[in-house]
Write an enzyme that holds these catalytic residues in place. Structure first.
Site, PDB file in Angstrom:
ATOM      1  N   LYS A  22     -21.390  -3.665  -5.402  1.00 26.55           N
ATOM      2  CA  LYS A  22     -23.042  -3.173  -5.206  1.00 26.55           C
ATOM      3  C   LYS A  22     -23.463  -3.577  -6.507  1.00 26.55           C
ATOM      4  CE  LYS A  22     -23.375   1.058  -3.731  1.00 26.55           C
ATOM      5  NZ  LYS A  22     -22.054   1.526  -3.698  1.00 26.55           N
ATOM      6  N   ARG A  91     -23.766   5.952  -8.115  1.00 25.40           N
ATOM      7  CA  ARG A  91     -22.875   5.330  -6.929  1.00 25.40           C
ATOM      8  C   ARG A  91     -21.972   4.737  -7.372  1.00 25.40           C
ATOM      9  NH1 ARG A  91     -28.212   4.750  -4.787  1.00 25.40           N
ATOM     10  NH2 ARG A  91     -28.536   5.930  -2.690  1.00 25.40           N
ATOM     11  N   GLY A 100     -18.090   4.698   2.283  1.00 30.00           N
ATOM     12  CA  GLY A 100     -17.637   5.938   2.286  1.00 30.00           C
ATOM     13  C   GLY A 100     -16.380   6.456   1.553  1.00 30.00           C
ATOM     14  N   MET A 102     -15.642   6.297  -1.681  1.00 27.90           N
ATOM     15  CA  MET A 102     -15.720   6.853  -3.022  1.00 27.90           C
ATOM     16  C   MET A 102     -17.039   7.713  -3.142  1.00 27.90           C
ATOM     17  SD  MET A 102     -14.108   4.019  -5.481  1.00 27.90           S
ATOM     18  CE  MET A 102     -14.992   2.872  -4.957  1.00 27.90           C
ATOM     19  N   ARG A 335     -25.140  -5.968   0.785  1.00 26.35           N
ATOM     20  CA  ARG A 335     -23.808  -6.689   0.763  1.00 26.35           C
ATOM     21  C   ARG A 335     -23.476  -7.433   2.231  1.00 26.35           C
ATOM     22  NH1 ARG A 335     -21.454  -0.416   1.597  1.00 26.35           N
ATOM     23  NH2 ARG A 335     -22.194  -0.126   3.730  1.00 26.35           N
ATOM     24  N   HIS A 451     -21.131   6.319   9.222  1.00 26.17           N
ATOM     25  CA  HIS A 451     -19.983   6.058   8.401  1.00 26.17           C
ATOM     26  C   HIS A 451     -18.657   5.907   9.562  1.00 26.17           C
ATOM     27  CE1 HIS A 451     -15.653   7.717   7.702  1.00 26.17           C
ATOM     28  NE2 HIS A 451     -16.011   7.281   6.522  1.00 26.17           N
ATOM     29  N   SER A 774      16.181 -22.985  11.508  1.00 26.11           N
ATOM     30  CA  SER A 774      15.135 -22.042  12.030  1.00 26.11           C
ATOM     31  C   SER A 774      15.356 -20.579  11.361  1.00 26.11           C
ATOM     32  CB  SER A 774      15.288 -21.805  13.252  1.00 26.11           C
ATOM     33  OG  SER A 774      14.248 -20.964  13.697  1.00 26.11           O
ATOM     34  N   GLY A 776      15.479 -16.862  10.593  1.00 24.86           N
ATOM     35  CA  GLY A 776      15.353 -15.857  11.366  1.00 24.86           C
ATOM     36  C   GLY A 776      14.839 -14.659  10.382  1.00 24.86           C
ATOM     37  N   CYS A 842      11.226 -18.364  13.100  1.00 23.95           N
ATOM     38  CA  CYS A 842      11.293 -17.670  14.593  1.00 23.95           C
ATOM     39  C   CYS A 842      11.391 -16.208  14.477  1.00 23.95           C
ATOM     40  CB  CYS A 842      12.418 -18.427  15.528  1.00 23.95           C
ATOM     41  SG  CYS A 842      14.076 -17.802  14.693  1.00 23.95           S
ATOM     42  N   TYR A 862       7.125 -25.739  11.153  1.00 27.64           N
ATOM     43  CA  TYR A 862       6.652 -25.126  12.404  1.00 27.64           C
ATOM     44  C   TYR A 862       6.967 -23.670  12.054  1.00 27.64           C
ATOM     45  CZ  TYR A 862      11.182 -24.722  14.250  1.00 27.64           C
ATOM     46  OH  TYR A 862      12.717 -24.137  14.585  1.00 27.64           O
TER      47      TYR A 862
END
Length: 886
Positions: A22, A91, A100, A102, A335, A451, A774, A776, A842, A862
């Site tokens: 802000k 603020r 919303g 804080m 923002r 909100h 591979s 797991g 995987c 991969y």
């Protein structure tokens, strides 16, 4: 020398870490020459000192005093002056937007001595007393800890006594009376008087905003959004401007594009004669921003100019708060706006076409999580029943669930596995746990900038706001439509966040347009076009291949349509379920070699048929088949039920008696660490031979049919290279035998699943007997942490997440420090032994966006994930490549 306070003119948006989002944006807009009310920002550094020590930095008081003097000089008014007082807003504003979560305190500077001066200066006595009661309400709750419900109840009681339904109907005398009641209430609840010194008010408000960083709802939100807890918040102190000074005043929130759909244009809400909190809270339902064009055409044109300037400057959707004070436009905040997944893709694509951003930036603006949400089902277009109500479509998607009326009920039912819809008049930050738990949010008040709408969009939750025809009764646990239909807690409703409609019962669902486009490769509208363009770019730049975890021909075909480049995990145990389970049981019950051989021979044809169909669906692409992994007791009946059945049956079947004996014989205290994986292959003669033969014969069949099969054989749960060598030798012998029998050249790479820490730590040796690794990561996470996922998640794990011990579940996002370190060691040592070693993953982490970035950095070839997650994994693999590029 420490510098804790910056005037707006001293900062810029590049200082967001210090000034908060802000404060940095207010400074940036000041630089741009936009009409920003003057002020200053107290830095996040000061907040971190406060949080660490319980006190502000010693220099802060004098720095605030100097900044306040400068502000008073700029405004020509002074804080606490009785004739024309300067009023301030205080603020919060962290590095990352937390809408919303804080605290905000408006009208700092009002007291018994200044309220009459404000009335005279403004010419509106009612306005002055309304502002004073707002300060008492905000300050009393936020700074002094008074239950906000007590203030609301006092307002409700007074409106009831006056016979009015709206705050605007309370006159000056009513508001002065309410102010007195609020002061009495504060004294009764806290034992101290409301502070009459405006400077004391300011300093206490700053401290309260600091403290709100560690408030419960802020911590919950940070955990949800993975925002670090140690950043702290900045505090912006700004001269007040007032939108509640009559019909030539007002306040609103504007978006430079529709945050729900991404449509170009000016969107937002406007409330005449109101302050900003009235819009954001949703207490009053605003009018569409387009109405401002009729109410104040000059203001509308000015606002449009500022919005276009901000979007060009930020090169993104901007969320802008503004106030009109007696015909003068002020920009209070901007923002980069929260947006839905749909809007994210469309805005990125449109800004790319408008040449405001390049392709790299466009891909960075979307995410795999966004894409996954767009693939969720939508309500069927054939659902044409009259809706219960229609509101504002604030966040798209389809949700079905049981109606609940408070956050606790949503959390409780969700924990029991029941989908819910949270229904409120309007939401407040205290509703955050319920919004997280619910499938959708429905409010009877508020608009696209309330909100409920802002937070739901940020979470990807379905949301319909401002369904004003609904009368919500949270005490009676029901809502009533304007036609008299009463819907009670627990009743099922369907909420369509795309059309803004609410329906009774569960509407039928259908595939989303995005999913259809992904499977066909054909665009079906602007959203699908944007998604396909982003994926095409990701595919062009990514290094990681994306494969699928698929165990059936149908899943394999669908994965291929969604862009999978092969199958990284085909779990053979899934082929032994249903009617085939009896074949496995026959193998388990075999009491001599010939019986076991017969049972295995019966298993061969269905295995071969499955492999043939899967290889056909993935023709030309690799298919990694994992040999049988789970402990055999999983193919047997439940011990307790079977024992009761045998004990109570007059003449139990001999097979049931045999099964019970087998269950008791094979019982293990910890099956996850018992007879499974490669251990099964070594303990049960013929099991590996049967499975490898089924694979090899399927390859031979596909070759005869003119196909291009690329089967790979994966041996699970290897802990030592000796295990792998023994099983590999048996598999190679079977492959050679089938090649001789069929006259086909059969080549199937043989590798292993790295899912034990010892395997990762001895990867250099194991690589000598493996063509590929591979990972797991599901079991590797369990064995590294020494816990069972199912048991942990059902017992202590939620508490660990609440306490912040884990920032996220290590079963959803890879634990990079521990499990990730093992992966890195295994890749490095495996490649050192064999530079051509192929490595992939995987486990479920193969489809997790954050984990995919790690796997890219670790050098894997991969990732493999469920078919549904393949498009998101493709997108994240592209984003990972761009993020790692210099």
């Amino acid at each position: 020398m420490n510098h804790y306070v910056y005037e707006f003119a001293e900062g810029g948006r590049e200082m967001a870490g210090l000034l908060g989002g802000k404060g940095a944006n207010l400074a940036e807009m000041t630089r741009l020459g936009l009409p920003v009310p003057p002020g200053f920002t107290v830095t996040t550094k000061a907040c971190r000192t406060f949080l660490a020590t319980g006190a502000e930095p010693p220099e802060l008081g004098s720095e605030v005093a100097r900044a306040l003097t400068s502000l008073e000089k700029t405004c020509g008014r002074a804080l606490g002056r009785t004739d024309d007082p300067l009023l301030l807003s205080v603020r919060s504003g962290g590095r990352y937007s937390m809408p919303g979560m804080m605290e905000t305190i408006l009208d700092i500077g009002l007291c018994d001595a200044t309220v009459t001066g404000l009335a005279k200066a403004s010419g509106q006595e009612r306005f002055a007393w309304d502002s004073y009661r707002r300060l008492l309400q905000m300050f009393g709750h936020t700074v002094m800890g008074v239950d906000s419900g007590l203030f609301e109840q006092a307002i409700t009681d007074l409106k009831a006594a006056r016979g009015v339904g709206d705050d605007l109907a309370l006159d000056t005398g009513d508001l002065a009376l309410l102010t007195g009641q609020f002061k009495t209430l504060i004294h009764r609840e806290t034992g101290e008087e409301f502070p009459q010194d405006p400077v004391d008010q300011l300093h206490r408000a700053i401290r309260a905003v600091f403290a709100s960083w560690n408030g419960e709802r802020a911590r919950i939100y940070r955990r949800r959004e993975h925002i670090p807890d140690d950043l702290g918040t900045a505090v912006t102190v700004q001269a007040m401007v007032f939108g509640n000074l009559g019909r030539d005043s007002g306040t609103g929130v504007a978006f430079t594009r529709d945050p729900a759909t991404g449509e170009r244009g000016v969107y937002g809400d406007y409330l005449p004669d109101a302050q900003g909190e009235d819009v954001v809270s949703g207490v009053r339902t605003a009018v569409p921003l387009a109405e401002l064009k009729r109410l104040a055409p000059d203001m509308y044109l000015q606002l449009g100019d500022h919005l276009r300037a901000l979007e060009r400057h930020y090169r993104d959707l901007c969320d802008v708060e503004f106030t009109i004070e007696r015909g003068k436009l002020w920009i209070l905040q901007t923002r980069v706006g929260k947006r839905t997944a749909e809007a994210a893709f469309r805005i990125a694509y449109d800004l790319l076409k408008e040449r405001l951003i390049d392709r790299r930036e466009a891909l960075a603006r979307v995410s795999g999580g966004d894409l996954t949400r767009l693939m969720f089902p939508r309500f069927s277009a054939s659902a044409t029943d009259a809706p219960l109500a229609k509101g504002i479509a604030a966040s798209p998607g389809a949700a079905v669930g049981a109606v609940v009326f408070d956050s606790a009920a949503a959390v409780r039912r969700a924990a029991a596995g029941e989908p819910t819809i949270l229904v409120r008049h309007e939401t407040t930050p205290d509703d955050l746990p319920g919004m997280l738990a619910a499938q959708a949010v429905l409010t009877s008040r508020g608009g696209k900038t309330s909100h409920a709408a802002v937070v739901a969009r940020g979470m990807g939750k379905v949301c319909v706001c401002g369904a004003e025809s609904l009368t919500v009764d949270p005490v009676g646990r029901s809502f009533t439509t304007d036609s008299g239909v009463v819907v009670r807690e627990g009743d099922t409703i369907s909420v369509d966040g795309t059309s803004g409609t609410v329906h009774l019962g569960a509407l039928p669902l259908t595939r989303s347009d995005v999913t259809r486009a992904l499977e066909s490769g054909q665009s079906s509208g602007p959203l699908a076009t944007a998604v396909l363009h982003a994926l095409a770019h990701a595919d062009a730049v990514r290094r990681l291949e994306v494969r699928a975890n698929a165990d059936t021909p149908e899943d394999a075909a669908r994965a291929r349509r969604l862009g999978a480049q092969g199958i990284g995990l085909c779990r053979t145990e899934h082929m032994f379920l249903g009617e085939r389970k009896s074949l496995v049981q026959a193998m388990i019950l075999a009491d001599h070699a010939s019986a076991r051989d017969s049972a295995l021979a019966a298993l061969l044809p269905p295995q071969r048929a499955d492999f043939t169909a899967i290889l056909e669906a993935m023709d030309g692409l690799p298919v990694t088949v994992r040999l049988l992994d789970p402990p055999l007791h999983e193919f047997l009946p439940d011990h307790t039920r079977l024992a009761v059945h045998v004990a109570t049956a007059a003449n139990p079947e001999p097979r049931d008696v045999q099964l019970l004996a087998a269950v008791e014989r094979m019982h293990e205290r910890d099956p996850m660490l018992g007879l499974r994986g490669v251990r099964l292959a070594l303990a049960i003669p013929g099991l590996v031979a049967m499975q490898v033969r089924a694979i090899a014969e399927a390859v031979a069949q596909r070759l005869r049919d003119g196909g291009s099969p690329r089967a790979e054989i994966m041996i699970p749960l290897v802990g030592t290279v000796e295990e792998l060598r023994l099983v590999r030798a048996e598999a190679e012998a079977v492959l050679a035998q089938v090649a001789t029998e069929t006259g086909q050249s059969i080549h199937c790479p043989i590798g292993t699943m790295i899912e034990l820490p010892r395997a990762a730590l001895t990867a250099g040796r194991i690589a000598g007997a493996a063509d590929f690794f591979s990972f797991g990561t599901n079991d590797l996470t369990q064995t590294t942490w020494g816990l069972s996922r199912d048991d942990a998640e059902a017992s202590f794990f939620p508490g660990y997440l609440d306490k912040g011990i884990f920032p996220a579940s290590p079963f959803e996002t890879l634990d990079e420090e521990g499990v990730g370190r093992l992966v890195t060691i295994a890749v490095e040592e495996g490649r050192a032994a064999d530079p051509h070693l192929v490595t992939g993953v995987c486990g479920e982490h193969g489809g997790d966006p954050k984990s995919i970035h790690f796997f890219h950095r670790a050098g894997l070839d991969y990732v493999s994930c469920s078919p549904f997650r393949v498009p998101a994994a493709r997108l994240e693999a592209g984003r990972a490549a761009l993020a790692a590029a210099p």
